[in-house]
Design a protein around this motif. Structure first.
Motif, PDB file in Angstrom:
ATOM      1  N   GLY A 122       0.759  -1.197   0.065  1.00 35.76           N
ATOM      2  CA  GLY A 122      -0.154   0.069   0.076  1.00 35.76           C
ATOM      3  C   GLY A 122       1.107   1.263   0.054  1.00 35.76           C
ATOM      4  N   LEU A 123       1.864   1.269   0.794  1.00 37.53           N
ATOM      5  CA  LEU A 123       2.859   2.503   0.826  1.00 37.53           C
ATOM      6  C   LEU A 123       3.430   2.749  -0.440  1.00 37.53           C
ATOM      7  CD1 LEU A 123       4.632   4.615   2.075  1.00 37.53           C
ATOM      8  CD2 LEU A 123       6.184   2.567   2.868  1.00 37.53           C
ATOM      9  N   GLU A 124       3.932   1.607  -1.167  1.00 34.79           N
ATOM     10  CA  GLU A 124       4.580   1.886  -2.737  1.00 34.79           C
ATOM     11  C   GLU A 124       3.345   2.327  -3.333  1.00 34.79           C
ATOM     12  OE1 GLU A 124       7.619   1.709  -3.233  1.00 34.79           O
ATOM     13  OE2 GLU A 124       8.290   0.741  -1.443  1.00 34.79           O
ATOM     14  N   ASP A 125       2.078   1.699  -3.405  1.00 28.46           N
ATOM     15  CA  ASP A 125       1.160   2.386  -4.399  1.00 28.46           C
ATOM     16  C   ASP A 125       1.048   4.036  -4.176  1.00 28.46           C
ATOM     17  OD1 ASP A 125       0.837   0.000  -5.229  1.00 28.46           O
ATOM     18  OD2 ASP A 125      -1.079  -0.345  -4.394  1.00 28.46           O
ATOM     19  N   CYS A 126       1.059   4.204  -2.576  1.00 26.99           N
ATOM     20  CA  CYS A 126       0.599   5.796  -2.449  1.00 26.99           C
ATOM     21  C   CYS A 126       1.822   6.621  -2.902  1.00 26.99           C
ATOM     22  CB  CYS A 126       0.502   5.720  -1.065  1.00 26.99           C
ATOM     23  SG  CYS A 126      -0.994   5.239  -0.432  1.00 26.99           S
ATOM     24  N   TYR A 127       3.102   6.048  -2.761  1.00 31.84           N
ATOM     25  CA  TYR A 127       4.243   6.968  -3.110  1.00 31.84           C
ATOM     26  C   TYR A 127       4.170   7.174  -4.553  1.00 31.84           C
ATOM     27  CZ  TYR A 127       9.095   7.801  -3.840  1.00 31.84           C
ATOM     28  OH  TYR A 127      10.303   8.269  -4.350  1.00 31.84           O
ATOM     29  N   ALA A 163       6.204  10.950   2.807  1.00 31.72           N
ATOM     30  CA  ALA A 163       6.922  12.228   2.958  1.00 31.72           C
ATOM     31  C   ALA A 163       8.496  11.756   3.160  1.00 31.72           C
ATOM     32  CB  ALA A 163       6.482  13.117   4.076  1.00 31.72           C
ATOM     33  N   ALA A 164       8.716  10.815   4.087  1.00 31.82           N
ATOM     34  CA  ALA A 164      10.036  10.668   4.363  1.00 31.82           C
ATOM     35  C   ALA A 164      10.622   9.663   3.064  1.00 31.82           C
ATOM     36  CB  ALA A 164       9.963   9.827   5.576  1.00 31.82           C
ATOM     37  N   LYS A 165      10.074   9.007   2.418  1.00 28.81           N
ATOM     38  CA  LYS A 165      10.629   8.287   1.487  1.00 28.81           C
ATOM     39  C   LYS A 165      10.905   9.201   0.270  1.00 28.81           C
ATOM     40  CE  LYS A 165       9.132   4.065  -1.545  1.00 28.81           C
ATOM     41  NZ  LYS A 165      10.478   3.323  -1.281  1.00 28.81           N
ATOM     42  N   ALA A 166      10.127  10.131   0.006  1.00 28.91           N
ATOM     43  CA  ALA A 166      10.574  11.033  -0.983  1.00 28.91           C
ATOM     44  C   ALA A 166      11.513  11.875  -0.711  1.00 28.91           C
ATOM     45  CB  ALA A 166       9.127  12.101  -1.109  1.00 28.91           C
ATOM     46  N   HIS A 167      11.601  12.270   0.654  1.00 33.41           N
ATOM     47  CA  HIS A 167      12.769  13.305   1.023  1.00 33.41           C
ATOM     48  C   HIS A 167      14.165  12.518   0.817  1.00 33.41           C
ATOM     49  CE1 HIS A 167      15.102  16.307   3.260  1.00 33.41           C
ATOM     50  NE2 HIS A 167      15.526  15.194   3.910  1.00 33.41           N
ATOM     51  N   ASP A 168      14.093  11.091   1.086  1.00 36.24           N
ATOM     52  CA  ASP A 168      15.362  10.405   0.976  1.00 36.24           C
ATOM     53  C   ASP A 168      15.725  10.102  -0.363  1.00 36.24           C
ATOM     54  OD1 ASP A 168      15.293  10.372   3.695  1.00 36.24           O
ATOM     55  OD2 ASP A 168      14.501   8.000   3.941  1.00 36.24           O
ATOM     56  N   ALA A 169      14.680  10.117  -1.229  1.00 28.76           N
ATOM     57  CA  ALA A 169      14.776   9.680  -2.661  1.00 28.76           C
ATOM     58  C   ALA A 169      15.147  11.115  -3.429  1.00 28.76           C
ATOM     59  CB  ALA A 169      13.613   9.353  -3.457  1.00 28.76           C
ATOM     60  N   GLY A 170      15.247  12.258  -2.662  1.00 30.29           N
ATOM     61  CA  GLY A 170      15.492  13.443  -3.388  1.00 30.29           C
ATOM     62  C   GLY A 170      14.486  14.201  -4.259  1.00 30.29           C
ATOM     63  N   PRO A 227      11.037   2.537   9.981  1.00 25.52           N
ATOM     64  CA  PRO A 227      10.381   3.688  10.245  1.00 25.52           C
ATOM     65  C   PRO A 227       9.567   4.035   9.192  1.00 25.52           C
ATOM     66  CG  PRO A 227      12.555   4.022  10.521  1.00 25.52           C
ATOM     67  CD  PRO A 227      12.452   2.549  10.186  1.00 25.52           C
ATOM     68  N   LEU A 228       9.322   3.096   7.991  1.00 28.54           N
ATOM     69  CA  LEU A 228       8.393   3.054   6.972  1.00 28.54           C
ATOM     70  C   LEU A 228       7.138   2.456   7.180  1.00 28.54           C
ATOM     71  CD1 LEU A 228      10.393   2.422   3.700  1.00 28.54           C
ATOM     72  CD2 LEU A 228       9.658   4.880   4.535  1.00 28.54           C
ATOM     73  N   ALA A 229       7.236   1.516   8.542  1.00 32.64           N
ATOM     74  CA  ALA A 229       5.918   0.927   9.011  1.00 32.64           C
ATOM     75  C   ALA A 229       5.676   1.871  10.183  1.00 32.64           C
ATOM     76  CB  ALA A 229       6.311  -0.430   9.556  1.00 32.64           C
ATOM     77  N   SER A 230       6.465   2.465  10.951  1.00 34.03           N
ATOM     78  CA  SER A 230       6.236   3.158  12.090  1.00 34.03           C
ATOM     79  C   SER A 230       6.905   4.418  11.720  1.00 34.03           C
ATOM     80  CB  SER A 230       6.593   2.529  13.773  1.00 34.03           C
ATOM     81  OG  SER A 230       5.950   1.459  13.642  1.00 34.03           O
ATOM     82  N   PRO A 231       6.312   5.461  11.286  1.00 30.03           N
ATOM     83  CA  PRO A 231       7.138   6.630  11.173  1.00 30.03           C
ATOM     84  C   PRO A 231       7.604   7.177  12.192  1.00 30.03           C
ATOM     85  CG  PRO A 231       5.288   6.560   9.659  1.00 30.03           C
ATOM     86  CD  PRO A 231       4.849   5.504  10.539  1.00 30.03           C
ATOM     87  N   ILE A 232       7.183   7.152  13.425  1.00 24.94           N
ATOM     88  CA  ILE A 232       7.618   7.949  14.549  1.00 24.94           C
ATOM     89  C   ILE A 232       8.874   7.180  15.115  1.00 24.94           C
ATOM     90  CG2 ILE A 232       6.637   6.507  16.371  1.00 24.94           C
ATOM     91  CD1 ILE A 232       5.730   9.035  17.530  1.00 24.94           C
ATOM     92  N   LYS A 233       9.459   6.192  14.402  1.00 25.41           N
ATOM     93  CA  LYS A 233      10.726   5.661  14.777  1.00 25.41           C
ATOM     94  C   LYS A 233      11.785   6.337  13.887  1.00 25.41           C
ATOM     95  CE  LYS A 233       8.804   2.127  17.199  1.00 25.41           C
ATOM     96  NZ  LYS A 233       9.044   2.017  18.637  1.00 25.41           N
ATOM     97  N   ARG A 234      11.463   7.152  12.988  1.00 31.60           N
ATOM     98  CA  ARG A 234      12.346   7.778  12.102  1.00 31.60           C
ATOM     99  C   ARG A 234      13.175   8.647  12.917  1.00 31.60           C
ATOM    100  NH1 ARG A 234      13.502   8.922   6.485  1.00 31.60           N
ATOM    101  NH2 ARG A 234      14.234  11.131   6.332  1.00 31.60           N
ATOM    102  N   GLY A 235      14.639   8.585  12.817  1.00 34.59           N
ATOM    103  CA  GLY A 235      15.443   9.433  13.829  1.00 34.59           C
ATOM    104  C   GLY A 235      15.621  10.851  13.253  1.00 34.59           C
ATOM    105  N   ASP A 236      15.613  10.966  11.905  1.00 36.69           N
ATOM    106  CA  ASP A 236      15.942  12.581  11.338  1.00 36.69           C
ATOM    107  C   ASP A 236      14.687  12.951  10.415  1.00 36.69           C
ATOM    108  OD1 ASP A 236      16.973  14.710  10.398  1.00 36.69           O
ATOM    109  OD2 ASP A 236      18.704  13.784   8.915  1.00 36.69           O
ATOM    110  N   LEU A 237      14.037  13.866  11.412  1.00 34.04           N
ATOM    111  CA  LEU A 237      12.946  14.604  10.332  1.00 34.04           C
ATOM    112  C   LEU A 237      13.072  15.876   9.947  1.00 34.04           C
ATOM    113  CD1 LEU A 237      10.383  13.853  13.293  1.00 34.04           C
ATOM    114  CD2 LEU A 237      10.981  12.136  11.378  1.00 34.04           C
TER     115      LEU A 237
END
Length: 315
Positions: A122-127, A163-170, A227-237
């Motif tokens: 589902g995440l991949e579809d949304c992205y 949002a995080a996945k897009a940022h990491d991909a530039g 962090p892609l399953a639980s975004p609150i686990k991401r360290g760098d926001l």
């Protein structure tokens, strides 16, 4: 304040879930039976079904055009439903309200559901649809300004992860992220957040139901600490898009949404956290016909369009 009396009245009429394992197909059928006929839905200038061809595959979408105009901001919307419920139809009224109150062209995503398609399908579809929208700006009459993403509950999970996945991909075209009572931590230790105990029973979504609901999404062995399953686990926001996080006073998920807002603020991300008093989880989907909760759509419009955000619905 106590639960809104009309919400309490309606919750009191609902039967409990049947005992035994959850039946996704039966629950989806029950949801589908509640979808109002087309003639009873909020009219807009245009609503059309389409397919977004993405790197994740062909994804069904529904495009909502609020008024006749030359150009629009774009808002990609991810419906809620604990990753295994919800559809373009069950959340059609939410997408229509978002289009009307924001003035944006809304693209609602019919992503793959668990358990048939577990994390990260589902995440991949949304992205993929967000990338598709940016690449089809001409055909969507995009004004080249706002490219926002929004979602409720598990759709809010996808918002934060996309949002995080897009940022990491530039891919830094996303301008805004809007999360309605998001599920941001799939490690459902009942002692992790006070709201898990405070709002455990009697407000619609119950704490004991969180693990079985979301286990469908994680049943392929996905790690809830990812962090892609639980975004609150991401360290760098740092560097994530400006955020509006709307929470509900009587929601087990309230505290994780508000904590994520504080962490975004600490990372220098412009953020507004707005708690709706008297509300429980799901109020945007189920109770936005009450004026005090329809304000969530108006607040979203103010956020996306740069207007001052009203505060009377907050704490």
């Amino acid at each position: 304040m106590s639960l809104h009396p009309e919400i309490a009245r309606i919750l009191g009429t609902l039967p409990p879930l049947p005992p035994g394992p959850l039946n996704p197909e039966a629950m989806r059928a029950g949801e589908a039976a509640q979808v109002p006929p087309l003639e009873d839905r909020l009219p807009l200038h245009a609503v059309e079904d389409a397919t977004a061809v993405t790197t994740a595959g062909d994804v069904p979408i529904r495009i909502y055009t609020p008024v006749d105009a030359d150009a629009y901001g774009l808002l990609v919307y991810f419906h809620g439903g604990a990753f295994f419920l919800g559809s373009l139809d069950t959340h059609d009224h939410v997408a229509r309200a978002l289009a009307k109150e924001t003035g944006h062209k809304v693209i609602s995503v019919g992503y793959r559901l668990a358990p048939e398609s577990a994390f990260p399908a589902g995440l991949e579809d949304c992205y993929g649809v967000v990338r598709w929208a940016a690449g089809h700006g001409d055909t969507l009459d995009w004004d080249g300004k706002n490219l926002a993403i929004a979602g409720d509950s598990s759709g809010g999970t996808f918002v934060a992860a996309v949002a995080a996945k897009a940022h990491d991909a530039g891919f830094d075209w996303i301008t805004h992220q809007v999360m309605f009572y998001p599920s941001l931590d799939l490690d459902f230790d009942e002692d992790r957040y006070p709201s898990m105990r405070e709002n455990a029973v009697g407000y619609g979504l119950e704490t004991a139901g969180l693990k079985p609901f979301n286990s469908f999404y994680l049943e392929n062995g996905a790690d809830p600490a990812d962090p892609l399953a639980s975004p609150i686990k991401r360290g760098d926001l740092i560097g994530l898009p400006a955020a509006l996080i709307i929470t509900a006073e009587h929601d087990p998920l309230r505290d994780e949404g508000e904590l994520y807002g504080r962490r975004l603020e600490e990372a220098g991300v412009p953020v507004t956290v707005s708690r709706y008093a008297g509300a429980g989880h799901g109020f945007v989907q189920h109770f936005s016909w009450l004026p005090e909760y329809h304000r969530a759509f108006e607040e979203t419009g103010a956020f996306l369009n740069g207007s001052p955000v009203k505060t009377e619905a907050g704490q």
